[in-house]
Design a protein around this motif. Sequence first.
Motif, PDB file in Angstrom:
ATOM      1  N   ASN A 172      -7.083   0.711  -9.761  1.00  0.00           N
ATOM      2  CA  ASN A 172      -7.072   2.168  -9.609  1.00  0.00           C
ATOM      3  C   ASN A 172      -8.204   2.789 -10.427  1.00  0.00           C
ATOM      4  N   THR A 173      -8.343   2.347 -11.670  1.00  0.00           N
ATOM      5  CA  THR A 173      -9.407   2.870 -12.527  1.00  0.00           C
ATOM      6  C   THR A 173     -10.778   2.479 -11.994  1.00  0.00           C
ATOM      7  N   LEU A 174     -10.945   1.200 -11.677  1.00  0.00           N
ATOM      8  CA  LEU A 174     -12.242   0.725 -11.192  1.00  0.00           C
ATOM      9  C   LEU A 174     -12.599   1.350  -9.843  1.00  0.00           C
ATOM     10  N   GLY A 175     -11.600   1.625  -9.036  1.00  0.00           N
ATOM     11  CA  GLY A 175     -11.829   2.289  -7.761  1.00  0.00           C
ATOM     12  C   GLY A 175     -12.241   3.741  -7.955  1.00  0.00           C
ATOM     13  N   THR A 176     -11.603   4.433  -8.892  1.00  0.00           N
ATOM     14  CA  THR A 176     -11.960   5.815  -9.193  1.00  0.00           C
ATOM     15  C   THR A 176     -13.405   5.907  -9.679  1.00  0.00           C
ATOM     16  N   LEU A 177     -13.829   4.909 -10.459  1.00  0.00           N
ATOM     17  CA  LEU A 177     -15.206   4.868 -10.951  1.00  0.00           C
ATOM     18  C   LEU A 177     -16.200   4.456  -9.859  1.00  0.00           C
ATOM     19  N   GLY A 178     -15.676   3.905  -8.758  1.00  0.00           N
ATOM     20  CA  GLY A 178     -16.530   3.458  -7.663  1.00  0.00           C
ATOM     21  C   GLY A 178     -17.058   2.049  -7.836  1.00  0.00           C
ATOM     22  N   TYR A 179     -16.512   1.286  -8.791  1.00  0.00           N
ATOM     23  CA  TYR A 179     -16.999  -0.064  -9.084  1.00  0.00           C
ATOM     24  C   TYR A 179     -16.431  -1.108  -8.131  1.00  0.00           C
ATOM     25  N   LEU A 180     -15.245  -0.877  -7.615  1.00  0.00           N
ATOM     26  CA  LEU A 180     -14.604  -1.764  -6.640  1.00  0.00           C
ATOM     27  C   LEU A 180     -13.924  -0.882  -5.602  1.00  0.00           C
ATOM     28  N   ARG A 181     -13.618  -1.475  -4.450  1.00  0.00           N
ATOM     29  CA  ARG A 181     -12.865  -0.729  -3.442  1.00  0.00           C
ATOM     30  C   ARG A 181     -11.898  -1.674  -2.748  1.00  0.00           C
ATOM     31  N   ARG A 182     -10.863  -1.086  -2.200  1.00  0.00           N
ATOM     32  CA  ARG A 182      -9.884  -1.845  -1.427  1.00  0.00           C
ATOM     33  C   ARG A 182     -10.258  -1.727   0.047  1.00  0.00           C
ATOM     34  N   VAL A 183     -10.148  -2.854   0.756  1.00  0.00           N
ATOM     35  CA  VAL A 183     -10.473  -2.885   2.183  1.00  0.00           C
ATOM     36  C   VAL A 183      -9.327  -3.566   2.909  1.00  0.00           C
ATOM     37  N   ARG A 184      -8.791  -2.883   3.907  1.00  0.00           N
ATOM     38  CA  ARG A 184      -7.695  -3.455   4.690  1.00  0.00           C
ATOM     39  C   ARG A 184      -8.252  -4.519   5.623  1.00  0.00           C
ATOM     40  N   ASP A 185      -7.555  -5.661   5.699  1.00  0.00           N
ATOM     41  CA  ASP A 185      -7.931  -6.764   6.579  1.00  0.00           C
ATOM     42  C   ASP A 185      -7.641  -6.346   8.023  1.00  0.00           C
ATOM     43  N   GLU A 186      -8.684  -6.296   8.828  1.00  0.00           N
ATOM     44  CA  GLU A 186      -8.517  -5.888  10.222  1.00  0.00           C
ATOM     45  C   GLU A 186      -7.699  -6.902  11.023  1.00  0.00           C
ATOM     46  N   ALA A 187      -7.754  -8.170  10.636  1.00  0.00           N
ATOM     47  CA  ALA A 187      -7.001  -9.209  11.354  1.00  0.00           C
ATOM     48  C   ALA A 187      -5.512  -9.145  11.033  1.00  0.00           C
ATOM     49  N   ASP A 188      -5.182  -8.759   9.806  1.00  0.00           N
ATOM     50  CA  ASP A 188      -3.785  -8.652   9.382  1.00  0.00           C
ATOM     51  C   ASP A 188      -3.685  -7.435   8.474  1.00  0.00           C
ATOM     52  N   ARG A 189      -3.276  -6.307   9.039  1.00  0.00           N
ATOM     53  CA  ARG A 189      -3.280  -5.030   8.326  1.00  0.00           C
ATOM     54  C   ARG A 189      -2.416  -5.034   7.070  1.00  0.00           C
ATOM     55  N   ARG A 190      -1.573  -6.062   6.885  1.00  0.00           N
ATOM     56  CA  ARG A 190      -0.762  -6.148   5.671  1.00  0.00           C
ATOM     57  C   ARG A 190      -1.595  -6.574   4.465  1.00  0.00           C
ATOM     58  N   ASN A 191      -2.706  -7.244   4.713  1.00  0.00           N
ATOM     59  CA  ASN A 191      -3.555  -7.742   3.628  1.00  0.00           C
ATOM     60  C   ASN A 191      -4.586  -6.692   3.214  1.00  0.00           C
ATOM     61  N   VAL A 192      -4.796  -6.626   1.906  1.00  0.00           N
ATOM     62  CA  VAL A 192      -5.825  -5.745   1.355  1.00  0.00           C
ATOM     63  C   VAL A 192      -6.736  -6.594   0.491  1.00  0.00           C
ATOM     64  N   PHE A 193      -8.027  -6.488   0.736  1.00  0.00           N
ATOM     65  CA  PHE A 193      -9.009  -7.225  -0.051  1.00  0.00           C
ATOM     66  C   PHE A 193      -9.667  -6.290  -1.051  1.00  0.00           C
ATOM     67  N   VAL A 194     -10.113  -6.868  -2.151  1.00  0.00           N
ATOM     68  CA  VAL A 194     -10.857  -6.131  -3.166  1.00  0.00           C
ATOM     69  C   VAL A 194     -12.328  -6.437  -2.930  1.00  0.00           C
ATOM     70  N   ALA A 195     -13.126  -5.403  -2.770  1.00  0.00           N
ATOM     71  CA  ALA A 195     -14.532  -5.578  -2.407  1.00  0.00           C
ATOM     72  C   ALA A 195     -15.462  -4.951  -3.439  1.00  0.00           C
ATOM     73  N   LYS A 196     -16.663  -5.483  -3.479  1.00  0.00           N
ATOM     74  CA  LYS A 196     -17.725  -4.977  -4.349  1.00  0.00           C
ATOM     75  C   LYS A 196     -18.263  -3.665  -3.789  1.00  0.00           C
ATOM     76  N   THR A 197     -18.935  -2.919  -4.668  1.00  0.00           N
ATOM     77  CA  THR A 197     -19.622  -1.699  -4.243  1.00  0.00           C
ATOM     78  C   THR A 197     -21.023  -1.682  -4.846  1.00  0.00           C
ATOM     79  N   ASN A 198     -21.882  -0.854  -4.297  1.00  0.00           N
ATOM     80  CA  ASN A 198     -23.224  -0.696  -4.869  1.00  0.00           C
ATOM     81  C   ASN A 198     -23.161  -0.127  -6.282  1.00  0.00           C
TER      82      ASN A 198
END
Length: 114
Positions: free
Chosen positions: A54-80
């Motif tokens: 939550n903190t890292l996402g607010t800062l824009g350092y990481l983001r959550r991405v929903r898995d299109e193949a299985d909408r129940r899964n959420v991946f943690v992704a890098k950001t610029n």
Amino acid sequence: MQTLVSYVRSGQPDLTNRQMALLLLVYLTPGPHTVRGLAHLLGVSKPVITRALNTLGTLGYLRRVRDEADRRNVFVAKTNIGQEFLERFEHNIEQQEGAGERPSRERSMLFQHG
């Protein structure tokens, strides 16, 4: 020590050790990364990872991405923004190493008595 002092003085957000470990884990190890997997790797609970994200996402350092193949899964992704933060941090470390950071008298005393 000088690297951390420079980091604090830089005005960049202060990250906890847990947040920094999570950030480095995502950026330096192959993904995909999930909350469950990250919790397992760090040996902490999923809610601990969620709070850090939550903190890292607010800062824009990481983001959550929903898995299109299985909408129940959420991946943690890098950001610029996260990549730029870590590059600045790395540059700060390299500057201190290039400046020939050597043990100060105080640090030598600390290690002798610690």
